[in-house]
Design a protein around this motif. Structure first.
Motif, short mmCIF file in Angstrom:
data_model
loop_
_atom_site.label_atom_id
_atom_site.label_comp_id
_atom_site.label_asym_id
_atom_site.label_seq_id
_atom_site.Cartn_x
_atom_site.Cartn_y
_atom_site.Cartn_z
N SER A 112 0.74 -1.59 -0.01
CA SER A 112 -0.33 -0.03 -0.26
C SER A 112 1.37 1.34 0.27
O SER A 112 0.52 2.51 -0.53
CB SER A 112 -0.75 -0.25 1.00
N LEU A 113 1.51 0.83 0.71
CA LEU A 113 3.34 2.52 0.72
C LEU A 113 3.27 2.35 -0.54
O LEU A 113 3.61 3.69 -0.89
CB LEU A 113 3.74 1.96 1.63
N ALA A 114 3.63 1.20 -1.43
CA ALA A 114 4.46 1.56 -2.93
C ALA A 114 3.23 2.20 -3.70
O ALA A 114 3.85 2.94 -4.80
CB ALA A 114 5.48 0.48 -3.06
N VAL A 153 14.11 -1.78 -0.19
CA VAL A 153 13.76 -1.84 -1.66
C VAL A 153 13.10 0.19 -2.07
O VAL A 153 13.18 -0.01 -2.63
CB VAL A 153 13.04 -2.46 -2.10
N MET A 154 12.15 0.00 -1.17
CA MET A 154 11.47 1.23 -0.85
C MET A 154 12.20 2.71 -0.63
O MET A 154 12.45 3.72 -1.68
CB MET A 154 10.81 1.33 -0.23
N SER A 193 13.13 7.45 -3.15
CA SER A 193 13.18 8.30 -1.52
C SER A 193 12.61 9.07 -1.17
O SER A 193 12.84 9.43 -0.01
CB SER A 193 15.18 8.87 -2.10
N GLY A 194 11.77 9.63 -2.66
CA GLY A 194 10.59 10.60 -1.63
C GLY A 194 9.02 10.14 -0.07
O GLY A 194 9.03 10.69 0.46
N SER A 195 9.79 8.87 -0.34
CA SER A 195 8.73 8.10 0.02
C SER A 195 9.55 7.76 1.92
O SER A 195 9.41 7.45 2.97
CB SER A 195 8.29 7.42 0.10
N SER A 196 10.54 8.50 2.54
CA SER A 196 11.56 8.04 3.33
C SER A 196 11.16 7.78 4.31
O SER A 196 11.05 7.21 5.03
CB SER A 196 13.23 8.92 2.43
N THR A 197 10.40 9.08 4.34
CA THR A 197 9.59 8.75 5.88
C THR A 197 8.87 8.58 6.53
O THR A 197 9.05 7.85 7.46
CB THR A 197 9.40 11.11 6.06
N GLU A 198 7.63 8.21 5.36
CA GLU A 198 6.81 6.88 5.53
C GLU A 198 7.15 6.07 6.01
O GLU A 198 7.25 4.80 6.73
CB GLU A 198 5.93 6.91 4.43
N TYR A 220 8.71 0.96 8.98
CA TYR A 220 9.64 0.12 9.24
C TYR A 220 9.97 -0.12 10.72
O TYR A 220 9.84 -0.99 10.87
CB TYR A 220 11.04 0.20 8.94
N ASN A 221 9.84 0.80 11.47
CA ASN A 221 9.95 1.44 12.97
C ASN A 221 8.77 0.54 13.58
O ASN A 221 8.70 -0.39 14.38
CB ASN A 221 9.94 2.98 13.46
N SER A 222 7.92 1.20 13.19
CA SER A 222 6.38 0.56 13.38
C SER A 222 5.95 -1.00 13.30
O SER A 222 5.87 -1.61 14.82
CB SER A 222 5.43 1.31 12.86
#
Length: 452
Positions: free
Chosen positions: A35-37, A102-103, A108-113, A118-120
């Motif tokens: 979904s993030l992708a 991969v993301m 890289s524009g979605s790095s924050t999300e 990842y952390n969650s």
């Protein structure tokens, strides 16, 4: 060239799943990354969407199965299938790390999300050596696949020089947009042994032969009637179909729509995380390779779009095509040659994969963002994957952008690619007992032959 009718075998198990917006979709690490992708790819063109989703899905699948060992790991060409992962490593930690790698690399524009997800997800796994090993292994899996795909030609596909033929029957750009990914047909495939065996040709084998045929005259008359901007015969439902499947700028594109269907279907069917990873890996590898074969066909054939054809119906060499200089399609034509239909190809490949895993008779609803503003504008209901695929294919005719022949040939192409992927990838690892039985059976037959 392989050619089979675009119909599903009658051996699929029937399912009565209802996939609606109200369905309680369980949290799943695979679907969360998918979904993030999709939200990160709304400015990305198909088939690049399919290409990148295939890398993401294959990385997660390999990270899991190299540890779990239930299914054969994926490999192809310059990317050998990975061997067994670290003993005792956490497979879900490996999947999470692979997806993030991969993301971060591709978007890289979605790095924050991506970092937040990842952390969650990792926070839900207790700290241990298994988690540490899983994370390290997932990063290795992803980097190896990214490295292998770095020279696959996808980075150069948009800058490949394209020169229109400029004669009757050949594609002419109908907008200010440049030709869409003219070099994509040369991008390395993920599973099929090259695109040559899957490319198709116009009826009669050439542009001129097709133009002069009765089949072209029928295709021409159909799209002229049903695909016109102000068609008097197209029904309101057919108009909705054209808009629903247009998958234009700012949307998740056709590949993304089928991923949304797959995610919800997997959740409703109660697939495990591993099974969902396998489904999405198969789906996206099939879509990616089908897209590449379709794009190779498009730029090899270079057939014109209906709006150009209908404006030149008096000089195409076919006495049955009537010119209409004022004709315009309902949907703006994509900026690439017409034959074969990319949407029909993608949809057939996707439906074949989904039906093979879940059965074809799956009822579901899907929402579509028509204008690319991020919100759902239309929702349609379906009773099977094949119904949705046929509707998505015909949407090009109703939208005035595709001829019927292009749709039918695209379905055949997608069908053939999907079945090759299903037969040769992501298969179950034989049980040791089963392997012994096969060996014993072979020895018995050998002995029987010697005794004759």
């Amino acid at each position: 060239m392989l050619r089979f009718p675009p119909h599903f075998p009658g051996l699929f198990a029937s399912a009565a799943l209802l996939l609606t917006a109200a369905t309680a979709v369980r949290a799943d690490i695979v679907s969360d990354w998918n979904s993030l992708a999709l939200t990160s790819m709304t400015t990305t063109a198909d088939p690049l969407v399919a290409h990148d989703l295939a890398i993401l899905a294959a990385s997660m699948y390999n990270a899991d199965q190299s540890i779990a060992g239930t299914y054969n790991t994926y490999g192809y060409g310059a990317y050998p299938a990975p061997g067994a992962g670290p003993a005792g490593a956490d497979s879900q930690a490996a999947m999470i790390a692979a997806a993030n790698t991969v993301m971060q690399y591709l978007y890289s524009g979605s790095s924050t999300e991506a970092t937040s997800l990842y952390n969650s997800q990792l926070s839900g796994i207790a700290d241990s050596q298994a988690k540490t090993d899983g994370v390290a292994w997932g990063i290795t899996i992803a980097n190896n696949l990214l490295s292998a795909r770095s020279a696959d030609g996808s980075a150069d596909a948009a800058t490949t020089t394209y020169s229109p033929v400029g004669t009757i029957g050949y594609w002419q750009q109908t907008s200010s947009a440049g030709a869409l990914l003219p070099g994509w047909g040369s991008v390395g495939t993920f599973a099929i042994p090259g695109v040559g065996g899957y490319m198709t040709t116009l009826p009669g084998g050439s542009v001129t032969a097709y133009l002069q045929s009765s089949q072209y005259a029928a295709d021409y008359a159909q799209v002229k009637d049903l695909g016109a901007n102000f068609s008097a015969t197209r029904t309101s439902d057919q108009t909705n179909q054209a808009y629903f499947w247009a998958a234009g700028d700012g949307t998740v594109k056709m590949s993304g729509m089928w991923n949304q269907i797959a995610q919800t279907a997997a959740a409703t069917a109660g697939l495990s995380t591993a099974e969902t990873a396998r489904l999405l890996a198969t789906l996206n590898v099939a879509i990616a390779d089908a897209s590449t074969a379709a794009m190779a066909t498009s730029y090899d054939t270079q057939f014109w779009r209906p709006e150009t054809a209908i404006a030149n119906g008096d000089i195409d060499g076919n006495a049955s095509t009537v010119v209409d200089s004022f004709w315009a399609p309902l949907i703006n034509s994509p900026s690439l040659p017409e034959y074969v239909s990319l949407g029909a190809t993608i949809s057939e490949a996707a439906a074949v994969v989904l039906a093979s895993y879940l059965g074809d008779n799956v009822s579901f609803s899907l929402g579509s963002d028509i204008n690319g503003d991020g919100s759902t504008d239309l929702t349609r209901n379906f009773t099977s994957f094949s119904q949705a695929a046929n509707e998505a294919a015909m949407a090009g005719v109703y939208g005035g952008t595709q001829f019927q022949t292009s749709v039918a040939e695209g379905q055949i192409l997608g069908y053939n690619v999907a079945n090759y992927v299903l037969a040769n990838n992501f298969t179950v690892v034989p049980e040791p007992a089963g392997a012994v039985l096969v060996l014993c059976g072979g020895l018995f037959l050998l002995g029987a032959r010697r005794r004759r």
